[in-house]
Design a protein around this motif. Structure first.
Motif, PDB file in Angstrom:
ATOM      1  N   PRO B 141      39.430  37.953  52.340  1.00 32.78           N
ATOM      2  CA  PRO B 141      39.669  37.624  53.888  1.00 32.78           C
ATOM      3  C   PRO B 141      40.576  38.470  54.612  1.00 32.78           C
ATOM      4  N   TRP B 142      41.373  39.553  53.936  1.00 32.53           N
ATOM      5  CA  TRP B 142      42.105  40.228  54.714  1.00 32.53           C
ATOM      6  C   TRP B 142      41.312  41.787  54.975  1.00 32.53           C
ATOM      7  N   ASN B 143      40.255  41.935  54.354  1.00 33.62           N
ATOM      8  CA  ASN B 143      39.439  43.224  54.600  1.00 33.62           C
ATOM      9  C   ASN B 143      38.226  42.566  53.693  1.00 33.62           C
ATOM     10  N   LEU B 144      37.115  42.513  54.708  1.00 36.61           N
ATOM     11  CA  LEU B 144      35.707  42.015  53.716  1.00 36.61           C
ATOM     12  C   LEU B 144      35.076  43.174  52.888  1.00 36.61           C
ATOM     13  N   GLU B 145      35.584  44.231  53.038  1.00 36.19           N
ATOM     14  CA  GLU B 145      35.004  45.493  52.289  1.00 36.19           C
ATOM     15  C   GLU B 145      35.874  45.576  50.770  1.00 36.19           C
ATOM     16  N   ARG B 146      36.961  44.490  50.914  1.00 35.37           N
ATOM     17  CA  ARG B 146      37.566  44.756  49.289  1.00 35.37           C
ATOM     18  C   ARG B 146      37.510  43.455  48.677  1.00 35.37           C
ATOM     19  N   VAL B 147      37.691  43.673  47.199  1.00 35.13           N
ATOM     20  CA  VAL B 147      37.720  42.458  46.529  1.00 35.13           C
ATOM     21  C   VAL B 147      38.892  41.802  46.495  1.00 35.13           C
ATOM     22  N   PRO B 148      38.948  40.229  46.151  1.00 34.66           N
ATOM     23  CA  PRO B 148      39.989  39.376  46.244  1.00 34.66           C
ATOM     24  C   PRO B 148      40.913  39.548  45.046  1.00 34.66           C
ATOM     25  N   PRO B 179      44.885  37.962  41.586  1.00 31.56           N
ATOM     26  CA  PRO B 179      44.218  37.401  43.113  1.00 31.56           C
ATOM     27  C   PRO B 179      45.192  36.850  43.993  1.00 31.56           C
ATOM     28  N   ALA B 180      46.107  36.105  43.608  1.00 34.15           N
ATOM     29  CA  ALA B 180      47.053  35.737  44.446  1.00 34.15           C
ATOM     30  C   ALA B 180      47.782  36.768  45.170  1.00 34.15           C
ATOM     31  N   SER B 181      48.179  37.983  44.402  1.00 31.94           N
ATOM     32  CA  SER B 181      48.624  39.072  44.951  1.00 31.94           C
ATOM     33  C   SER B 181      47.865  39.938  46.012  1.00 31.94           C
ATOM     34  N   LEU B 182      46.794  39.953  45.647  1.00 30.56           N
ATOM     35  CA  LEU B 182      45.679  40.681  46.590  1.00 30.56           C
ATOM     36  C   LEU B 182      45.243  39.842  47.821  1.00 30.56           C
ATOM     37  N   CYS B 183      45.457  38.639  47.590  1.00 32.54           N
ATOM     38  CA  CYS B 183      45.136  37.932  48.768  1.00 32.54           C
ATOM     39  C   CYS B 183      46.049  37.111  49.491  1.00 32.54           C
ATOM     40  N   GLY B 184      47.452  37.430  49.277  1.00 37.27           N
ATOM     41  CA  GLY B 184      48.636  36.990  50.006  1.00 37.27           C
ATOM     42  C   GLY B 184      48.823  35.631  49.665  1.00 37.27           C
ATOM     43  N   VAL B 185      48.443  35.205  48.537  1.00 35.66           N
ATOM     44  CA  VAL B 185      49.074  33.550  48.536  1.00 35.66           C
ATOM     45  C   VAL B 185      50.162  33.635  47.364  1.00 35.66           C
ATOM     46  N   THR B 186      50.603  32.173  47.093  1.00 33.90           N
ATOM     47  CA  THR B 186      51.361  32.121  45.927  1.00 33.90           C
ATOM     48  C   THR B 186      50.706  31.570  44.809  1.00 33.90           C
ATOM     49  N   GLY B 187      50.684  32.059  43.638  1.00 31.09           N
ATOM     50  CA  GLY B 187      49.982  31.559  42.407  1.00 31.09           C
ATOM     51  C   GLY B 187      50.902  31.713  41.105  1.00 31.09           C
ATOM     52  N   LEU B 188      50.767  30.466  40.275  1.00 27.43           N
ATOM     53  CA  LEU B 188      51.699  30.174  39.325  1.00 27.43           C
ATOM     54  C   LEU B 188      50.977  29.920  37.912  1.00 27.43           C
ATOM     55  N   LYS B 189      51.383  30.633  36.960  1.00 25.48           N
ATOM     56  CA  LYS B 189      50.948  30.426  35.831  1.00 25.48           C
ATOM     57  C   LYS B 189      51.998  29.969  34.916  1.00 25.48           C
ATOM     58  N   PRO B 190      51.678  28.700  34.462  1.00 24.73           N
ATOM     59  CA  PRO B 190      52.697  28.190  33.451  1.00 24.73           C
ATOM     60  C   PRO B 190      53.045  28.576  32.411  1.00 24.73           C
ATOM     61  N   THR B 191      54.019  28.072  31.479  1.00 28.29           N
ATOM     62  CA  THR B 191      54.102  28.276  30.055  1.00 28.29           C
ATOM     63  C   THR B 191      52.979  27.958  29.427  1.00 28.29           C
ATOM     64  N   TYR B 192      52.547  28.556  28.131  1.00 33.36           N
ATOM     65  CA  TYR B 192      51.406  28.278  27.690  1.00 33.36           C
ATOM     66  C   TYR B 192      51.550  26.857  26.929  1.00 33.36           C
ATOM     67  N   GLY B 193      50.445  26.038  27.140  1.00 28.62           N
ATOM     68  CA  GLY B 193      50.713  24.578  26.618  1.00 28.62           C
ATOM     69  C   GLY B 193      51.207  23.588  27.669  1.00 28.62           C
ATOM     70  N   ARG B 194      51.703  24.078  28.822  1.00 30.60           N
ATOM     71  CA  ARG B 194      52.119  23.149  30.043  1.00 30.60           C
ATOM     72  C   ARG B 194      50.954  22.208  30.458  1.00 30.60           C
ATOM     73  N   VAL B 195      49.876  22.901  30.898  1.00 31.53           N
ATOM     74  CA  VAL B 195      48.855  22.552  31.519  1.00 31.53           C
ATOM     75  C   VAL B 195      47.767  22.197  30.523  1.00 31.53           C
ATOM     76  N   SER B 196      47.209  21.112  30.233  1.00 32.18           N
ATOM     77  CA  SER B 196      46.152  20.918  29.299  1.00 32.18           C
ATOM     78  C   SER B 196      44.672  21.774  29.554  1.00 32.18           C
ATOM     79  N   ARG B 197      44.445  22.235  28.373  1.00 29.58           N
ATOM     80  CA  ARG B 197      42.997  23.110  28.589  1.00 29.58           C
ATOM     81  C   ARG B 197      42.000  22.243  28.294  1.00 29.58           C
ATOM     82  N   TYR B 198      42.024  20.863  27.868  1.00 29.54           N
ATOM     83  CA  TYR B 198      40.930  20.103  27.893  1.00 29.54           C
ATOM     84  C   TYR B 198      39.894  20.209  28.840  1.00 29.54           C
TER      85      TYR B 198
END
Lengths: 95, 484
Positions: B141-148, B179-198
């Motif tokens: 969304p910051w530049n439509l010629e670029r990837v997110p 993608p959070a970095s390239l789109c200017g948003v906040t993105g969090l990856k928790p500790t492995y196992g914190r959020v269910s993969r089911y």
């Protein structure tokens, strides 16, 4: 090239993928490039290192050996491409 | 309404400034008007969303609703949603309607959240640009010629364009943070196992982890409270209590020891990104943090380790797509082998096939020790570097990506160049550590992110450090002009 077309066909067969003739060369090149990047790892001394099995060194959780899931066969088979009499259908294997 | 954060929206709903139905209609109108430019969504779920919003309004009227009740969100199309297609951006699952909900889906539903749509992504989460999607690329969304960025590029673009206050993502090698970095948003990856993969379509099971993508760290903390927690249905779920992640926000970070890994400042880091990073470090210093140089000696090897381990795991995981039980099936198979081969060759895209082949190769007889076992040993060394660093520091800070967003098509020719995008994000996945990307400014009018990595289970501390940074800066409040 680290990989040759013959090896590519061999792994494609293991992975059950068809390789179109015009993609053989680009795939051999791409995979060889990836593998040559991976070869950096050969420079690391790992003789005394135990391979990682789990990022938090956790072991697999066990549970009681009893039935916990209800029968969902009908729902699960409703999304299958071909089913008859509760069996998944595939092309004939044995004549 | 769309320029409010999730926490602001939650308060507005509680104070009856507007209803969830009004809010949902507003976002649906934005999606209808704006998403054609971005292609950030695969399936739009308007009717059901409005029904769910009406239910949420009834809950809200009773005055005892969860803070997330009635808040709209966008769900990455990798999470199973009962009755609504889950495509994983692949032809293989183009018609797949899951007969059950993922645990994450169920938890967000239970809070009364309203799912607006399912977002575009790289096919089976394999990619760093959203260009491998069967449904075509998402644009930035910051530049439509670029990837997110990718693989959660649709989610990142949608949050940046304010099509929803929150979207889910998954992160195996950086797929939330990059993608959070390239789109200017906040993105969090928790500790492995914190959020269910089911119910989350598996890519590389020893690294896959779901997390929130939002405008702010405060929003991420609130949503993570709903997403995280032990789940019996996931054999690697952590049976550890989850703290209230938002409870620590605001605690002073004076004296907090923050390590800057020297390895993250080399290796093709764009000098302008490095400048932004130095400014971010100064802000932390001004808040009383103690900055220390540290070394993560083996981290430059993270990319090769990752492409062995992740490809190996994905070749095993994707063996299930055989045209028999669900998903795509080729026409007129002449025998069983032909059914398998053609189903998989027609159903998978190029990058997915490349990774399956790579994984099959490194696991095949005669190569297993040289590649797979070697990679798992070096992975151990990378993890040990982090463990040693966390003896000296509380948090690690560096860039999320070496550069801002690149042009569509620019890196599709050479997989290795594409893979190097994730050079700073992959180490945390290999070690199972929580990490977050925050907007830290712009380079050539494109957003770039800083990354914080914490020790296992230290999300609360990390979120507080992120929150404090966002109290001092307004980068996270910037919106792309075309989407205001």
């Amino acid at each position: 090239m680290i990989l040759d077309p013959e090896q590519l066909y061999k792994i494609a067969n293991l992975a059950k993928l068809e390789i179109a003739e015009d993609t053989v060369q680009p795939l051999v090149e791409d995979l060889s490039r990836i593998l040559s990047m991976v070869e950096q790892l050969n420079g690391v001394e790992t003789e005394a290192v135990w391979p990682m099995a789990h990022p938090l060194n956790a072991t697999q959780r066990l549970r009681q050996d009893r039935v916990t899931e209800p029968d969902k066969r009908t729902e699960l088979q409703s999304i299958a491409p071909a089913v008859e009499d509760a069996l998944y259908l595939v092309p004939k294997v044995i004549e | 309404m769309h320029n409010q954060t999730l926490v602001q929206i939650s308060n507005s709903l509680k104070n009856k400034e507007y209803s969830s139905v009004e809010l949902t209609q507003h976002f649906i109108r934005r999606i209808e008007k704006l998403d054609a430019k971005l292609n950030s969504l695969i399936t739009i779920n308007s009717d059901l969303a409005l029904q769910r919003a009406a239910e949420a309004d009834r809950q809200l009227a009773k005055g005892e609703a969860n803070p997330l009740c009635g808040v709209p969100y966008i769900h990455k199309d990798i999470f199973c949603t009962q009755g609504i297609r889950t495509s994983c951006a692949s032809r293989m699952l183009h018609d797949f309607i899951a007969p059950y909900d993922a645990t994450v889906t169920e938890r967000l539903n239970r809070c009364g959240m309203v799912m607006l749509a399912k977002s575009n992504m790289d096919e089976f989460a394999m990619g760093s640009s959203n260009e491998t999607s069967f449904y075509g690329p998402t644009l930035n969304p910051w530049n439509l010629e670029r990837v997110p960025g990718g693989s959660s590029g649709g989610s990142a673009a949608a949050v940046a364009a304010r099509l929803a206050p929150f979207a889910t993502g998954t992160d195996t090698g950086g797929s939330i943070r990059q993608p959070a970095s390239l789109c200017g948003v906040t993105g969090l990856k928790p500790t492995y196992g914190r959020v269910s993969r089911y119910g989350m379509v598996a890519f590389a099971s020893s690294m896959d982890q779901a997390g929130p993508m939002t405008q702010t760290a405060e929003d991420a903390a609130l949503v993570l409270e709903a997403m995280a927690g032990f789940d019996d249905k996931d054999s690697t779920s952590l049976d550890t209590p989850c703290p209230a992640f938002s409870a620590d926000l605001g605690a002073s970070i004076k004296g907090m020891r923050i390590g800057i890994p020297q390895e993250f400042l080399a290796q093709g880091l764009d000098p302008l990104v490095a400048e932004r990073l130095q400014q971010a470090i100064k802000i932390y210093e001004s808040m009383g943090a103690v900055i220390k140089e540290i070394s993560l000696e083996n981290s430059p090897l993270a990319v090769p380790v990752y492409y062995v381990v992740a490809c190996a795991e994905s070749s095993s995981n994707l063996a299930r797509y055989d045209g028999v039980r669900y998903g795509y099936r080729c026409q007129d198979a002449k025998d069983l082998q032909d059914l398998y081969r053609r189903t998989r060759s027609e159903g998978f895209g190029q990058e997915v096939k490349r990774r399956i082949l790579m994984g099959t190769y490194v696991l095949s007889a005669g190569y297993y020790d040289a590649y797979y076992l070697k990679a798992q040993k070096v992975r151990q060394l990378i993890s040990q570097d982090f463990a040693a660093a966390f003896q000296e520091v509380d948090l690690i800070l560096g860039p999320t990506t070496p550069t801002p967003a690149f042009k569509v098509g620019e890196k599709m020719e050479d997989p290795v160049t594409m893979y190097l995008n994730d050079i700073y994000t992959i180490p945390a996945n290999l070690a199972g550590l929580p990490a977050i990307s925050l907007p830290m400014g712009f380079v050539n009018q494109l957003p770039v992110g800083l990354q914080l990595v914490a020790n296992h289970l230290q999300e609360a501390l990390m979120l507080n450090a992120a929150y404090q940074y966002q109290q001092q800066t307004d980068w996270h409040q910037q919106m792309p002009a075309e989407f205001k």
